[in-house]
Design an enzyme around this catalytic site. Structure first.
Site, PDB file in Angstrom:
ATOM      1  N   ASN A 129       1.280  -1.103   0.007  1.00  0.00           N
ATOM      2  CA  ASN A 129       0.137  -0.173  -0.515  1.00  0.00           C
ATOM      3  C   ASN A 129       0.984   0.375  -0.481  1.00  0.00           C
ATOM      4  O   ASN A 129       1.748   1.167   1.334  1.00  0.00           O
ATOM      5  CB  ASN A 129      -1.071  -0.140   1.195  1.00  0.00           C
ATOM      6  CG  ASN A 129      -1.906   0.904   1.891  1.00  0.00           C
ATOM      7  OD1 ASN A 129      -1.526   2.168   0.032  1.00  0.00           O
ATOM      8  ND2 ASN A 129      -2.527   1.532   2.521  1.00  0.00           N
ATOM      9  N   GLU A 131      -6.275   4.374   8.255  1.00  0.00           N
ATOM     10  CA  GLU A 131      -6.457   6.227   7.736  1.00  0.00           C
ATOM     11  C   GLU A 131      -8.153   6.940   7.473  1.00  0.00           C
ATOM     12  O   GLU A 131      -7.636   7.604   7.687  1.00  0.00           O
ATOM     13  CB  GLU A 131      -4.768   6.164   7.227  1.00  0.00           C
ATOM     14  CG  GLU A 131      -4.077   5.785   8.235  1.00  0.00           C
ATOM     15  CD  GLU A 131      -3.114   5.291   6.973  1.00  0.00           C
ATOM     16  OE1 GLU A 131      -2.748   5.348   5.487  1.00  0.00           O
ATOM     17  OE2 GLU A 131      -2.311   4.214   7.567  1.00  0.00           O
ATOM     18  N   GLY A 177       2.392   1.653  11.203  1.00  0.00           N
ATOM     19  CA  GLY A 177       3.683   2.867  11.167  1.00  0.00           C
ATOM     20  C   GLY A 177       4.538   3.013  12.301  1.00  0.00           C
ATOM     21  O   GLY A 177       4.946   4.074  12.299  1.00  0.00           O
ATOM     22  N   SER A 229       3.256  -3.055  10.592  1.00  0.00           N
ATOM     23  CA  SER A 229       5.192  -2.982  10.386  1.00  0.00           C
ATOM     24  C   SER A 229       5.273  -3.937   9.966  1.00  0.00           C
ATOM     25  O   SER A 229       6.035  -4.671  10.234  1.00  0.00           O
ATOM     26  CB  SER A 229       5.489  -2.554  11.932  1.00  0.00           C
ATOM     27  OG  SER A 229       4.896  -1.463  12.187  1.00  0.00           O
TER      28      SER A 229
HETATM   29  P1  13P Z   1       3.289  -0.630   7.943  1.00  0.00           P
HETATM   30  O1  13P Z   1       3.777  -1.355   7.071  1.00  0.00           O
HETATM   31  O2  13P Z   1       3.631   1.285   7.634  1.00  0.00           O
HETATM   32  O3  13P Z   1       3.082  -0.108   9.316  1.00  0.00           O
HETATM   33  O4  13P Z   1       1.555   0.175   7.676  1.00  0.00           O
HETATM   34  C1  13P Z   1       0.938  -0.683   7.302  1.00  0.00           C
HETATM   35  C2  13P Z   1      -0.298   0.096   6.092  1.00  0.00           C
HETATM   36  O5  13P Z   1      -0.981   0.486   6.757  1.00  0.00           O
HETATM   37  C3  13P Z   1      -0.622  -0.966   5.164  1.00  0.00           C
HETATM   38  O6  13P Z   1      -2.537  -0.624   4.632  1.00  0.00           O
END
Ligand code: 13P
Length: 251
Positions: free
Chosen positions: A10, A98, A174, A214
Site C-alpha cells: 500500500n 487511515e 507505521g 509494520s
Molecule cells: P506500515 O507497514 O507502514 O506499518 O503500514 C501498514 C499499512 O497501513 C498497510 O496498509
C-alpha cells in the site's frame, strides 16, 4: 487448506507518477520470478493509469486505495469503480484505518464502498483492526466482530469468496510495533471462524486474510508461517524495492 499467498504493497500518499512506475517495474520483475504467490501494489490515484500501463503484461496486480460506489454522480473528490476498471485496476482497498481515523469513514460508508466495488467487478480488500485503547480494554474481538458485521452487510456468499480481508491493528501501523505472530494468528483464526459462522466453512477456508502493520523483511517469514496468515499488506517497507523484494520472497 491451500490458499495462494498474497503480498500487497500500500503506497499511501507517496510517489509521483514516474517514481511509481519505476518501483512498479522493479516489483513486477520480482513477482514474475515468484509465480507461486500473488503480488499487488496500490499506488495513489494519480499514478494508477501509468502503473497499469507499465505492468500490463506482467502478473503484478494493481489496486486502488479506495473506491466510491455507483457509476457516476455528483461526488466531488471521489472515483467510481468504473473509472478504475477503465484503467485496468482489478482490486480496491476499502476501510483502511487511515480512512477511518483521519477521514472519519465509518462502517456504514465502508459497506457502501465495498458493495460498490463488488458491483463494479473490483475485488475488495477489506481492512479491519482495533486501536490500542480498544486492545488494552480487552475489546479487540468485539470491535472486530462489529466491523465485520457492519462492513459485510448485504455481501452474498459468492461475493464473499471473491474478497480479501486484511487485519491491520491500528497500533501496529507505521509504529514499528508489529503484532507478535501469536497475536496476529489469534485474530486471523477469529476472523476465519466469523466467516464460517456468517457464511460457511468453505468460504472461511477460501478467503485470504492478510496481516498489516509494520511488516518488514525481518518479521515476514515468521508471520507467514502462521496457519491463518495468508499474506501481508505492507506500507513503509513496500516503498523500497529491495525490502519489498525480500518480503515477496518470504520463506
Ligand atoms: P506500515 O507497514 O507502514 O506499518 O503500514 C501498514 C499499512 O497501513 C498497510 O496498509
Amino acid at each position: 487448506m491451500n490458499r495462494r499467498p498474497l503480498i500487497a504493497g500500500n503506497w499511501k500518499m507517496y510517489l509521483t507518477g514516474a517514481e511509481a512506475v519505476r518501483l512498479a517495474q522493479a516489483v513486477a520483475a520480482t513477482s514474475g520470478a515468484c509465480l507461486d504467490r500473488d503480488v499487488m501494489v496500490a499506488p495513489a490515484f494519480t499514478a494508477l493509469a501509468k502503473v497499469c500501463e507499465a505492468v500490463r503484461d506482467t502478473p503484478l496486480q494493481v489496486a486502488a486505495q479506495n473506491v466510491a460506489w455507483g457509476k457516476e454522480g455528483a461526488y466531488t473528490g471521489e472515483i467510481s469503480p468504473i473509472m478504475l476498471a477503465d484503467l485496468g485496476v482489478r482490486l480496491a482497498i476499502v476501510g483502511h484505518s487511515e480512512r477511518r481515523q483521519i477521514f472519519g469513514e465509518r462502517d456504514a460508508m465502508i459497506n457502501r464502498r465495498l458493495l460498490g466495488a463488488l458491483a463494479g467487478d473490483l475485488q475488495p480488500v477489506l481492512c479491519v483492526g482495533e486501536t490500542l485503547e480498544e486492545r488494552e480494554a480487552d475489546h479487540t474481538f468485539s470491535v472486530l466482530e462489529q466491523q465485520m458485521r457492519q462492513c459485510l452487510q448485504g455481501v452474498a456468499k459468492g461475493e464473499m469468496r471473491q474478497m480479501i480481508l486484511a487485519y491491520e491493528p491500528v497500533w501496529a501501523i507505521g509504529t514499528g510495533k508489529t503484532a507478535t505472530k501469536e497475536q496476529a494468528q489469534e485474530v486471523h483464526a477469529f476472523l476465519r471462524r466469523f466467516l464460517a459462522e456468517a457464511y460457511e466453512k468453505s468460504v472461511a477456508d477460501e478467503v485470504r486474510i492478510l496481516y498489516g502493520g509494520s511488516v518488514k523483511p525481518e518479521n515476514i517469514d515468521s508471520l507467514m508461517a502462521q496457519s491463518d496468515i495468508d499474506g501481508a499488506l505492507v506500507g513503509g517497507a513496500a516503498l523500497n524495492a529491495e525490502s519489498f523484494d525480500r518480503i515477496i520472497r518470504f520463506q
